[in-house]
Design a protein around this motif. Structure first.
Motif, PDB file in Angstrom:
ATOM      1  N   SER A  70       0.855  -1.182   0.000  1.00 26.11           N
ATOM      2  CA  SER A  70       0.000   0.000   0.000  1.00 26.11           C
ATOM      3  C   SER A  70       0.896   1.238   0.000  1.00 26.11           C
ATOM      4  O   SER A  70       2.077   1.153   0.325  1.00 26.11           O
ATOM      5  CB  SER A  70      -0.936   0.001   1.204  1.00 26.11           C
ATOM      6  N   ARG A  71       0.308   2.369  -0.337  1.00 23.97           N
ATOM      7  CA  ARG A  71       1.081   3.610  -0.346  1.00 23.97           C
ATOM      8  C   ARG A  71       0.199   4.778   0.040  1.00 23.97           C
ATOM      9  O   ARG A  71      -1.029   4.735  -0.106  1.00 23.97           O
ATOM     10  CB  ARG A  71       1.716   3.854  -1.715  1.00 23.97           C
ATOM     11  N   ASP A  72       0.862   5.824   0.511  1.00 29.68           N
ATOM     12  CA  ASP A  72       0.189   7.078   0.819  1.00 29.68           C
ATOM     13  C   ASP A  72       0.860   8.138  -0.041  1.00 29.68           C
ATOM     14  O   ASP A  72       2.012   8.504   0.211  1.00 29.68           O
ATOM     15  CB  ASP A  72       0.324   7.400   2.315  1.00 29.68           C
ATOM     16  N   ASN A  73       0.164   8.597  -1.050  1.00 22.69           N
ATOM     17  CA  ASN A  73       0.768   9.539  -1.999  1.00 22.69           C
ATOM     18  C   ASN A  73       1.061  10.901  -1.369  1.00 22.69           C
ATOM     19  O   ASN A  73       2.000  11.579  -1.782  1.00 22.69           O
ATOM     20  CB  ASN A  73      -0.135   9.719  -3.216  1.00 22.69           C
ATOM     21  N   ARG A  74       0.297  11.278  -0.374  1.00 23.96           N
ATOM     22  CA  ARG A  74       0.541  12.580   0.265  1.00 23.96           C
ATOM     23  C   ARG A  74       1.743  12.532   1.191  1.00 23.96           C
ATOM     24  O   ARG A  74       2.513  13.488   1.288  1.00 23.96           O
ATOM     25  CB  ARG A  74      -0.686  13.036   1.024  1.00 23.96           C
ATOM     26  N   LYS A  75       1.902  11.396   1.872  1.00 22.28           N
ATOM     27  CA  LYS A  75       3.010  11.269   2.826  1.00 22.28           C
ATOM     28  C   LYS A  75       4.259  10.672   2.167  1.00 22.28           C
ATOM     29  O   LYS A  75       5.314  10.597   2.794  1.00 22.28           O
ATOM     30  CB  LYS A  75       2.600  10.388   4.004  1.00 22.28           C
ATOM     31  N   HIS A  76       4.129  10.239   0.905  1.00 18.97           N
ATOM     32  CA  HIS A  76       5.261   9.651   0.174  1.00 18.97           C
ATOM     33  C   HIS A  76       5.798   8.419   0.899  1.00 18.97           C
ATOM     34  O   HIS A  76       7.014   8.297   1.116  1.00 18.97           O
ATOM     35  CB  HIS A  76       6.366  10.682  -0.038  1.00 18.97           C
ATOM     36  N   THR A  77       4.900   7.555   1.298  1.00 13.32           N
ATOM     37  CA  THR A  77       5.296   6.336   1.976  1.00 13.32           C
ATOM     38  C   THR A  77       4.738   5.111   1.250  1.00 13.32           C
ATOM     39  O   THR A  77       3.725   5.194   0.551  1.00 13.32           O
ATOM     40  CB  THR A  77       4.809   6.303   3.427  1.00 13.32           C
ATOM     41  N   VAL A  78       5.403   3.996   1.442  1.00 14.14           N
ATOM     42  CA  VAL A  78       4.925   2.712   0.937  1.00 14.14           C
ATOM     43  C   VAL A  78       5.125   1.685   2.036  1.00 14.14           C
ATOM     44  O   VAL A  78       6.120   1.731   2.766  1.00 14.14           O
ATOM     45  CB  VAL A  78       5.645   2.311  -0.362  1.00 14.14           C
ATOM     46  N   SER A  79       4.162   0.784   2.161  1.00 16.14           N
ATOM     47  CA  SER A  79       4.219  -0.234   3.210  1.00 16.14           C
ATOM     48  C   SER A  79       4.019  -1.615   2.607  1.00 16.14           C
ATOM     49  O   SER A  79       3.447  -1.761   1.521  1.00 16.14           O
ATOM     50  CB  SER A  79       3.146   0.034   4.268  1.00 16.14           C
ATOM     51  N   LEU A  80       4.489  -2.607   3.344  1.00 11.31           N
ATOM     52  CA  LEU A  80       4.298  -3.998   2.935  1.00 11.31           C
ATOM     53  C   LEU A  80       3.849  -4.782   4.163  1.00 11.31           C
ATOM     54  O   LEU A  80       4.635  -4.974   5.105  1.00 11.31           O
ATOM     55  CB  LEU A  80       5.587  -4.580   2.374  1.00 11.31           C
ATOM     56  N   GLN A  81       2.598  -5.185   4.163  1.00  7.90           N
ATOM     57  CA  GLN A  81       2.071  -6.033   5.234  1.00  7.90           C
ATOM     58  C   GLN A  81       2.333  -7.480   4.845  1.00  7.90           C
ATOM     59  O   GLN A  81       1.871  -7.937   3.793  1.00  7.90           O
ATOM     60  CB  GLN A  81       0.580  -5.791   5.418  1.00  7.90           C
ATOM     61  N   MET A  82       3.051  -8.181   5.697  1.00  7.22           N
ATOM     62  CA  MET A  82       3.431  -9.556   5.399  1.00  7.22           C
ATOM     63  C   MET A  82       2.801 -10.487   6.427  1.00  7.22           C
ATOM     64  O   MET A  82       3.107 -10.394   7.617  1.00  7.22           O
ATOM     65  CB  MET A  82       4.959  -9.703   5.415  1.00  7.22           C
ATOM     66  N   ASN A  83       1.930 -11.351   5.983  1.00 12.30           N
ATOM     67  CA  ASN A  83       1.250 -12.307   6.846  1.00 12.30           C
ATOM     68  C   ASN A  83       1.645 -13.721   6.482  1.00 12.30           C
ATOM     69  O   ASN A  83       2.141 -13.980   5.386  1.00 12.30           O
ATOM     70  CB  ASN A  83      -0.267 -12.147   6.709  1.00 12.30           C
ATOM     71  N   ASP A  84       1.407 -14.638   7.405  1.00 12.43           N
ATOM     72  CA  ASP A  84       1.707 -16.052   7.175  1.00 12.43           C
ATOM     73  C   ASP A  84       3.137 -16.212   6.641  1.00 12.43           C
ATOM     74  O   ASP A  84       3.375 -16.878   5.626  1.00 12.43           O
ATOM     75  CB  ASP A  84       0.701 -16.664   6.193  1.00 12.43           C
ATOM     76  N   LEU A  85       4.062 -15.598   7.331  1.00 11.18           N
ATOM     77  CA  LEU A  85       5.448 -15.622   6.871  1.00 11.18           C
ATOM     78  C   LEU A  85       6.033 -17.031   6.920  1.00 11.18           C
ATOM     79  O   LEU A  85       5.699 -17.836   7.814  1.00 11.18           O
ATOM     80  CB  LEU A  85       6.297 -14.668   7.705  1.00 11.18           C
ATOM     81  N   LYS A  86       6.907 -17.314   5.966  1.00 11.56           N
ATOM     82  CA  LYS A  86       7.543 -18.617   5.852  1.00 11.56           C
ATOM     83  C   LYS A  86       9.058 -18.444   5.926  1.00 11.56           C
ATOM     84  O   LYS A  86       9.579 -17.360   5.606  1.00 11.56           O
ATOM     85  CB  LYS A  86       7.164 -19.251   4.509  1.00 11.56           C
ATOM     86  N   PRO A  87       9.773 -19.499   6.321  1.00 10.51           N
ATOM     87  CA  PRO A  87      11.239 -19.380   6.380  1.00 10.51           C
ATOM     88  C   PRO A  87      11.842 -18.924   5.052  1.00 10.51           C
ATOM     89  O   PRO A  87      12.846 -18.196   5.054  1.00 10.51           O
ATOM     90  CB  PRO A  87      11.676 -20.802   6.736  1.00 10.51           C
ATOM     91  N   GLU A  88      11.237 -19.288   3.941  1.00 12.92           N
ATOM     92  CA  GLU A  88      11.774 -18.882   2.642  1.00 12.92           C
ATOM     93  C   GLU A  88      11.568 -17.395   2.352  1.00 12.92           C
ATOM     94  O   GLU A  88      12.075 -16.884   1.349  1.00 12.92           O
ATOM     95  CB  GLU A  88      11.182 -19.726   1.508  1.00 12.92           C
TER      96      GLU A  88
END
Length: 115
Positions: A70-88
């Motif tokens: 996701s991103r916020d164009n006004r704040k110039h940020t980008v995020s990555l929500q990572m769920n169900d993480l795996k060792p790989e």
């Protein structure tokens, strides 16, 4: 010049979640495509997910259904929500932003997933 600063990496058990954030600063009016890439030891850097200014997204097959960019164009940020993480998923994760047809990279943040 554009600076990208990432945060949110760490150590998590398999099945857990992490949220990465990246903030852009510098002299620019807008940012084009923003993306997350990762590089595991001994492997090439690969694209994880990307998002354009209209919030259209693209994901690597290996993370579809588990990661959300996701991103916020006004704040110039980008995020990555990572769920169900795996060792790989263990790797250094890098933020990338295209500004005025030039690509900029963050310094990277380590994500380690234990089994």
């Amino acid at each position: 010049q554009v600076q990208l600063v990432e945060s949110g990496g760490g150590l998590v058990q398999a099945g857990g979640s992490l949220r990465l954030s990246c903030a852009a600063s510098g002299r620019f009016s807008s940012i084009g495509v923003m993306s997350w890439h990762r590089q595991a030891p001994g492997k090439q850097r690969e694209l994880v997910a990307s998002i354009n200014i209209y919030h259209s997204t693209n994901y690597a097959d290996s993370v579809k259904g588990r990661f959300t960019i996701s991103r916020d164009n006004r704040k110039h940020t980008v995020s990555l929500q990572m769920n169900d993480l795996k060792p790989e998923d263990t790797a250094v994760y890098y933020c990338n932003a295209n500004v005025h047809f030039q690509a900029y990279w963050g310094q990277g943040t380590q994500v380690t997933v234990s089994s």
